[in-house]
Structures are given as C-alpha cells and as structure tokens.
Design a protein around this motif. Sequence first.
Motif, mmCIF file in Angstrom:
data_model
loop_
_atom_site.group_PDB
_atom_site.id
_atom_site.type_symbol
_atom_site.label_atom_id
_atom_site.label_comp_id
_atom_site.label_asym_id
_atom_site.label_seq_id
_atom_site.Cartn_x
_atom_site.Cartn_y
_atom_site.Cartn_z
ATOM 1 N N ILE A 1 0.838 -1.207 0.000
ATOM 2 C CA ILE A 1 0.000 0.000 0.000
ATOM 3 C C ILE A 1 0.871 1.254 0.000
ATOM 4 O O ILE A 1 0.645 2.190 -0.779
ATOM 5 N N VAL A 2 1.852 1.274 0.872
ATOM 6 C CA VAL A 2 2.720 2.449 0.982
ATOM 7 C C VAL A 2 3.535 2.640 -0.298
ATOM 8 O O VAL A 2 3.629 3.758 -0.833
ATOM 9 N N LEU A 3 4.108 1.555 -0.827
ATOM 10 C CA LEU A 3 4.930 1.682 -2.040
ATOM 11 C C LEU A 3 4.099 2.036 -3.270
ATOM 12 O O LEU A 3 4.534 2.854 -4.091
ATOM 13 N N VAL A 4 2.917 1.447 -3.403
ATOM 14 C CA VAL A 4 2.053 1.801 -4.537
ATOM 15 C C VAL A 4 1.667 3.274 -4.448
ATOM 16 O O VAL A 4 1.641 3.980 -5.469
ATOM 17 N N SER A 5 1.387 3.749 -3.263
ATOM 18 C CA SER A 5 1.055 5.167 -3.098
ATOM 19 C C SER A 5 2.235 6.057 -3.458
ATOM 20 O O SER A 5 2.050 7.118 -4.072
ATOM 21 N N ALA A 6 3.444 5.648 -3.095
ATOM 22 C CA ALA A 6 4.635 6.430 -3.459
ATOM 23 C C ALA A 6 4.834 6.437 -4.967
ATOM 24 O O ALA A 6 5.121 7.486 -5.560
ATOM 25 N N VAL A 7 4.674 5.279 -5.599
ATOM 26 C CA VAL A 7 4.798 5.214 -7.069
ATOM 27 C C VAL A 7 3.726 6.083 -7.718
ATOM 28 O O VAL A 7 4.017 6.824 -8.669
ATOM 29 N N ALA A 8 2.503 6.013 -7.213
ATOM 30 C CA ALA A 8 1.422 6.828 -7.778
ATOM 31 C C ALA A 8 1.724 8.320 -7.623
ATOM 32 O O ALA A 8 1.401 9.121 -8.506
ATOM 33 N N PHE A 9 2.346 8.688 -6.534
ATOM 34 C CA PHE A 9 2.705 10.086 -6.306
ATOM 35 C C PHE A 9 3.748 10.549 -7.313
ATOM 36 O O PHE A 9 3.587 11.582 -7.967
ATOM 37 N N PHE A 10 4.824 9.777 -7.447
ATOM 38 C CA PHE A 10 5.939 10.200 -8.295
ATOM 39 C C PHE A 10 5.711 9.935 -9.779
ATOM 40 O O PHE A 10 6.156 10.702 -10.626
ATOM 41 N N TRP A 11 5.039 8.843 -10.114
ATOM 42 C CA TRP A 11 4.904 8.438 -11.518
ATOM 43 C C TRP A 11 3.590 8.880 -12.139
ATOM 44 O O TRP A 11 3.528 9.187 -13.327
ATOM 45 N N GLN A 12 2.526 8.926 -11.332
ATOM 46 C CA GLN A 12 1.211 9.240 -11.884
ATOM 47 C C GLN A 12 0.674 10.584 -11.414
ATOM 48 O O GLN A 12 -0.425 10.973 -11.773
ATOM 49 N N GLY A 13 1.432 11.270 -10.587
ATOM 50 C CA GLY A 13 1.034 12.604 -10.142
ATOM 51 C C GLY A 13 -0.121 12.626 -9.160
ATOM 52 O O GLY A 13 -0.758 13.666 -8.989
ATOM 53 N N GLN A 14 -0.404 11.516 -8.492
ATOM 54 C CA GLN A 14 -1.497 11.475 -7.524
ATOM 55 C C GLN A 14 -1.026 12.057 -6.201
ATOM 56 O O GLN A 14 0.099 11.842 -5.782
ATOM 57 N N ARG A 15 -1.904 12.794 -5.564
ATOM 58 C CA ARG A 15 -1.568 13.440 -4.297
ATOM 59 C C ARG A 15 -2.340 12.773 -3.162
ATOM 60 O O ARG A 15 -3.442 12.280 -3.350
ATOM 61 N N LEU A 16 -1.753 12.792 -1.978
ATOM 62 C CA LEU A 16 -2.388 12.254 -0.790
ATOM 63 C C LEU A 16 -2.596 13.376 0.211
ATOM 64 O O LEU A 16 -1.723 14.231 0.389
ATOM 65 N N ASP A 17 -3.755 13.356 0.889
ATOM 66 C CA ASP A 17 -4.007 14.368 1.909
ATOM 67 C C ASP A 17 -3.487 13.865 3.263
ATOM 68 O O ASP A 17 -2.995 12.740 3.390
ATOM 69 N N ALA A 18 -3.574 14.719 4.263
ATOM 70 C CA ALA A 18 -3.031 14.399 5.588
ATOM 71 C C ALA A 18 -3.655 13.137 6.196
ATOM 72 O O ALA A 18 -2.920 12.304 6.744
ATOM 73 N N PRO A 19 -4.985 12.939 6.121
ATOM 74 C CA PRO A 19 -5.530 11.699 6.681
ATOM 75 C C PRO A 19 -4.998 10.443 5.976
ATOM 76 O O PRO A 19 -4.752 9.426 6.630
ATOM 77 N N ALA A 20 -4.789 10.503 4.674
ATOM 78 C CA ALA A 20 -4.238 9.352 3.949
ATOM 79 C C ALA A 20 -2.811 9.075 4.412
ATOM 80 O O ALA A 20 -2.431 7.918 4.628
ATOM 81 N N LEU A 21 -2.022 10.110 4.575
ATOM 82 C CA LEU A 21 -0.645 9.937 5.047
ATOM 83 C C LEU A 21 -0.621 9.396 6.478
ATOM 84 O O LEU A 21 0.204 8.537 6.809
ATOM 85 N N ALA A 22 -1.514 9.902 7.318
ATOM 86 C CA ALA A 22 -1.586 9.405 8.698
ATOM 87 C C ALA A 22 -1.962 7.928 8.713
ATOM 88 O O ALA A 22 -1.390 7.131 9.471
ATOM 89 N N GLY A 23 -2.928 7.558 7.871
ATOM 90 C CA GLY A 23 -3.333 6.160 7.791
ATOM 91 C C GLY A 23 -2.193 5.268 7.341
ATOM 92 O O GLY A 23 -1.990 4.175 7.870
ATOM 93 N N MET A 24 -1.429 5.718 6.375
ATOM 94 C CA MET A 24 -0.271 4.938 5.922
ATOM 95 C C MET A 24 0.793 4.845 7.000
ATOM 96 O O MET A 24 1.463 3.819 7.125
ATOM 97 N N GLY A 25 0.927 5.903 7.783
ATOM 98 C CA GLY A 25 1.848 5.842 8.924
ATOM 99 C C GLY A 25 1.425 4.769 9.921
ATOM 100 O O GLY A 25 2.261 4.038 10.457
ATOM 101 N N LEU A 26 0.120 4.643 10.133
ATOM 102 C CA LEU A 26 -0.378 3.597 11.026
ATOM 103 C C LEU A 26 -0.136 2.204 10.440
ATOM 104 O O LEU A 26 0.166 1.253 11.174
ATOM 105 N N ILE A 27 -0.267 2.080 9.129
ATOM 106 C CA ILE A 27 0.019 0.795 8.472
ATOM 107 C C ILE A 27 1.477 0.415 8.681
ATOM 108 O O ILE A 27 1.794 -0.725 9.043
ATOM 109 N N VAL A 28 2.371 1.360 8.459
ATOM 110 C CA VAL A 28 3.793 1.105 8.662
ATOM 111 C C VAL A 28 4.056 0.736 10.126
ATOM 112 O O VAL A 28 4.804 -0.206 10.419
ATOM 113 N N ALA A 29 3.416 1.443 11.044
ATOM 114 C CA ALA A 29 3.585 1.129 12.467
ATOM 115 C C ALA A 29 3.112 -0.293 12.756
ATOM 116 O O ALA A 29 3.763 -1.031 13.509
#
Length: 110
Positions: free
Chosen positions: A68-96
């Motif tokens: 999930i985290v890596l696909v989101s990073a690829v989407a950010f850099f390769w496809q120009g998709q942006r994530l808002d603060a709640p999405a980033l917080a949720g991914m932080g919880l996934i990593v935790a």
Amino acid sequence: MTNYLYLGLAIVAEVIATSFLAKASGFTRLGPTLVAIAGYVVAFYFLSLTLRTVPTGVAYAIWSGVGIVLVSAVAFFWQGQRLDAPALAGMGLIVAGVLVINLFSKTAGH
C-alpha cells in the motif's frame, strides 16, 4: 532469511503490477496489461514460496501493508497522484503495524 527475500520480491512485483494495472486502462492497452499480469504471476509465485515458512497472516499483513505504501509512493511520483493528511496518517499507522508485527510478535517467526 530467504523467506523475507522472497516476500520482498513478491512485494516489488505486486507494486510493479499494480502500477501498470492503472496504466492498462481496463485491459485495453496491451503492453501495460501484459506487465500487470506478469507482475502478479511473479508476486504470487514468490508469496507462495514465502508461505512455506512465514505464517499466512503475517506474510499477508507485511505484503499488503508495505505494498500500500509503495504503490502510493509510485502513484505520487509516476502518476502525479496526491495524498491528503488523513491518507498519510493512515499509511503511517500501516507502517507502524508492520513494524509491531516484525519487532514484537512471536508469530512473525524470527
């Protein structure tokens, strides 16, 4: 340790496959479709090797969480998709969660 190498390869293949799936436009573009299909075949192959020694729940939690985290990073850099603060917080919880499983769980098979 080889089991986690297999899991890492499964994750990388799944991230590549998912990234190309977005470019396949509903399987209407042959090149991205073939990369996506091949990536998923490779991902499931290496995941199956991982499951020889790593419990299914642990392997899947790590695979999906890191994916999930890596696909989101690829989407950010390769496809120009942006994530808002709640999405980033949720991914932080996934990593935790993945870290808790790997560092503290006896189920992780260390």
